[in-house]
Design a protein around this motif. Structure first.
Motif, short mmCIF file in Angstrom:
data_model
loop_
_atom_site.label_atom_id
_atom_site.label_comp_id
_atom_site.label_asym_id
_atom_site.label_seq_id
_atom_site.Cartn_x
_atom_site.Cartn_y
_atom_site.Cartn_z
N SER A 118 0.87 -1.14 -0.13
CA SER A 118 0.02 0.04 0.13
C SER A 118 0.87 1.27 0.04
CB SER A 118 -0.95 -0.11 1.22
OG SER A 118 -0.31 -0.31 2.47
N ARG A 120 0.88 5.58 0.87
CA ARG A 120 0.29 6.47 1.87
C ARG A 120 1.03 7.91 1.93
NH1 ARG A 120 0.97 8.09 7.42
NH2 ARG A 120 -1.05 8.42 8.72
N ARG A 122 0.87 11.54 3.58
CA ARG A 122 0.05 12.60 4.59
C ARG A 122 1.11 14.01 4.93
NH1 ARG A 122 4.24 13.92 8.55
NH2 ARG A 122 4.72 12.32 9.76
N HIS A 181 -4.75 0.11 9.62
CA HIS A 181 -3.91 1.26 9.44
C HIS A 181 -4.50 2.65 9.08
CE1 HIS A 181 -0.72 -1.79 9.32
NE2 HIS A 181 -1.55 -2.19 8.27
N ARG A 225 -4.17 16.12 10.44
CA ARG A 225 -3.27 15.48 9.58
C ARG A 225 -4.22 15.03 8.42
NH1 ARG A 225 1.60 12.40 11.48
NH2 ARG A 225 2.50 13.98 12.48
N SER A 279 4.64 7.12 2.13
CA SER A 279 5.33 5.65 2.47
C SER A 279 4.67 4.73 1.93
CB SER A 279 4.88 5.77 3.97
OG SER A 279 3.58 5.66 4.25
N ARG A 305 10.38 2.16 8.75
CA ARG A 305 9.55 1.90 10.31
C ARG A 305 8.94 0.75 10.21
NH1 ARG A 305 6.26 7.91 11.12
NH2 ARG A 305 8.03 8.83 10.99
N ILE A 307 5.35 -1.66 10.49
CA ILE A 307 3.87 -1.41 9.68
C ILE A 307 2.96 -0.85 10.60
CG2 ILE A 307 4.39 -3.03 7.56
CD1 ILE A 307 2.33 -4.81 9.15
N GLU A 310 5.46 4.61 13.49
CA GLU A 310 6.89 4.86 13.99
C GLU A 310 7.11 3.90 15.51
OE1 GLU A 310 7.52 8.94 14.75
OE2 GLU A 310 9.58 8.53 14.31
P1 ADP Z 1 2.88 9.33 10.41
O1 ADP Z 1 4.13 9.85 11.21
O2 ADP Z 1 2.78 9.56 9.10
O3 ADP Z 1 1.58 9.84 11.31
P2 ADP Z 1 3.11 6.66 11.79
O4 ADP Z 1 4.32 6.02 11.29
O5 ADP Z 1 2.62 7.01 13.12
O6 ADP Z 1 2.82 7.67 10.62
O7 ADP Z 1 2.04 5.79 11.21
C1 ADP Z 1 0.54 6.06 11.05
C2 ADP Z 1 -0.17 5.00 10.62
O8 ADP Z 1 -0.25 4.88 9.22
C3 ADP Z 1 0.03 3.52 11.15
O9 ADP Z 1 -1.09 2.78 11.29
C4 ADP Z 1 0.83 3.10 9.89
O10 ADP Z 1 0.54 1.46 9.76
C5 ADP Z 1 0.07 3.72 8.66
N1 ADP Z 1 0.67 3.87 7.40
C6 ADP Z 1 1.98 4.39 7.08
N2 ADP Z 1 2.29 4.06 5.94
C7 ADP Z 1 1.49 3.22 5.41
C8 ADP Z 1 1.45 2.67 3.91
N3 ADP Z 1 2.17 2.89 3.01
N4 ADP Z 1 0.33 2.01 3.92
C9 ADP Z 1 -0.56 1.63 4.65
N5 ADP Z 1 -0.71 2.09 6.01
C10 ADP Z 1 0.25 3.12 6.41
#
Ligand code: ADP
Ligand code: CIR
Length: 353
Positions: A118, A120, A122, A181, A225, A279, A305, A307, A310
């Motif tokens: 997947s 993402r 943000r 996620h 976010r 990501s 990181r 899954i 962080e």
């Molecule tokens: P952020 O700093 O972007 O808020 P986190 O590392 O805390 O990120 O992750 C936030 C959520 O987003 C977690 O549940 C993570 O699994 C999800 N996530 C991050 N990247 C992906 C991705 N490429 N596909 C699916 N879920 C993702």
């Protein structure tokens, strides 16, 4: 009291000789003495900024901004941390530039569909008239949530969706959304120590469209976010959707905190500037098992990181790979940095197969 607390926190930090945080590196005795009695107009103190990193000496960064003004009041500390994290010599972040979304030079990063699970992208945004978690009151957080929900209600087309406050949401729904996620929870000890879960879950919630490809987190770490995500590796579709949402929300009556040279302001200095983290969840069991995996990522300015976000672990050889730098480059450059990094990761994994 705040001063006494700052002294205690600072002692704990200095005593932690095995700490490698940017806070420990840059909060010298001299800077501490200059900053320890200062207060922002939101009431933010040095203790508010350093509490998390002093209580969690295994922090990577270790410092948060108590509020938008902290970036000015506590600049001698925060500027040094920002330059170090984002690898820049000067704080002259460029104006936003999302590139020409009709002429993007990339599409699906993994057309075979074998490796990328997947994608993402943000960004974070802060309402400019409110403090960050250490100083914001429960009433202000609720007030901010109301303003946000009113703006989100104006979104239409693919971005149209509904808002789901955490207050009243069943535990089962929260757990499922988090495992899939989509949703955040209150389990990050770094954020907790920074005051990120005060009055939990009041004022927090999630907005999403029907197919959960566009989401907004309200009052998680940042005030806001904006998230675009979908299965597979089509970075272009994910990015274009996010840019469309940012443009729509910028004209919806909200005004976002921004500072010359720093770009958009966020709670954590690691997110300033573009605030953009792009990501992929990608299967790279072979590359990840090599001893120089971290060095490989560092060289490309990408970060790995687990899954579930962080400070979590990988599951089944799947890692979250994203751009590390968010300041000192434009949004489209941050995306290109991630794209090149992911392409290199894919090539290396194939080489090791
Ligand atoms: P952020 O700093 O972007 O808020 P986190 O590392 O805390 O990120 O992750 C936030 C959520 O987003 C977690 O549940 C993570 O699994 C999800 N996530 C991050 N990247 C992906 C991705 N490429 N596909 C699916 N879920 C993702
Ligand atoms: C740390 O220093 O490790 C934590 N405070 C997290 C830093 C960056 N991540 C974030 O803002 N989510």
């Amino acid at each position: 009291m705040a001063d006494g607390e700052a002294e205690q926190l600072f002692k704990k930090l200095r005593d932690a000789t095995n700490s490698h945080s940017l806070l420990r590196k840059h909060l010298t005795a001299n800077i501490f003495t200059r900053l320890k009695c200062l207060k922002t107009k939101f009431g933010g103190t040095l203790a508010d900024c350093i509490r998390s990193g002093c209580e969690n000496t295994d922090s990577g960064v270790g410092v948060y901004a108590s509020d938008p003004e902290a970036y000015t009041t506590f600049a001698p500390l925060l500027d040094a941390v920002i330059k170090d994290y984002h690898k820049v010599d000067a704080l002259n972040h460029p104006n936003p530039d999302f590139g020409d979304t009709d002429k993007l030079q990339f599409g699906d990063l993994d057309p075979s569909g074998d490796m990328i699970v997947s994608t993402r992208v943000r960004v974070g945004r802060s309402h400019d008239s409110y403090g960050f978690p250490p100083v914001i009151s429960k009433e202000d957080r609720v007030d901010m949530e109301k303003k946000t929900v009113a703006a989100l209600a104006k979104l239409d087309g693919e971005l149209k969706g509904s808002y789901h406050p955490l207050t009243g949401m069943s535990k089962e729904t929260q757990t499922q959304l988090t495992e899939d996620h989509f949703l955040f929870n209150n389990s990050d000890r770094f954020l907790e120590a920074a005051g990120g879960y005060k009055d939990w879950p009041t004022g927090r919630g999630i907005y999403f469209n029907d197919n959960k490809t566009f989401l907004v987190w309200v009052n998680e770490e940042d005030h806001l976010r904006f998230i675009s995500m979908q299965k597979g590796g089509n970075l272009k579709e994910v990015y274009v959707r996010l840019v469309k949402a940012i443009r729509a929300l910028e004209t919806s009556g909200l005004s976002f905190a921004k500072r010359d040279g720093l770009g958009y302001l966020t709670f954590c200095p690691s997110n300033l500037g573009t605030t953009l983290r792009a990501s992929v969840h990608i299967k790279i069991p072979k590359l990840a098992a090599t001893p120089d995996f971290k060095a490989f990522c560092d060289k490309l300015n990408i970060q790995a990181r687990g899954i579930h976000g962080e400070h979590t672990e990988s599951v089944g050889g799947v890692y979250d790979i994203s751009n590390k730098r968010r300041l000192g480059l434009t949004e489209i450059q941050a995306i290109e940095e991630m794209r090149k990094g992911v392409e290199a990761v894919i090539a290396e994994e194939k080489k090791l197969a």
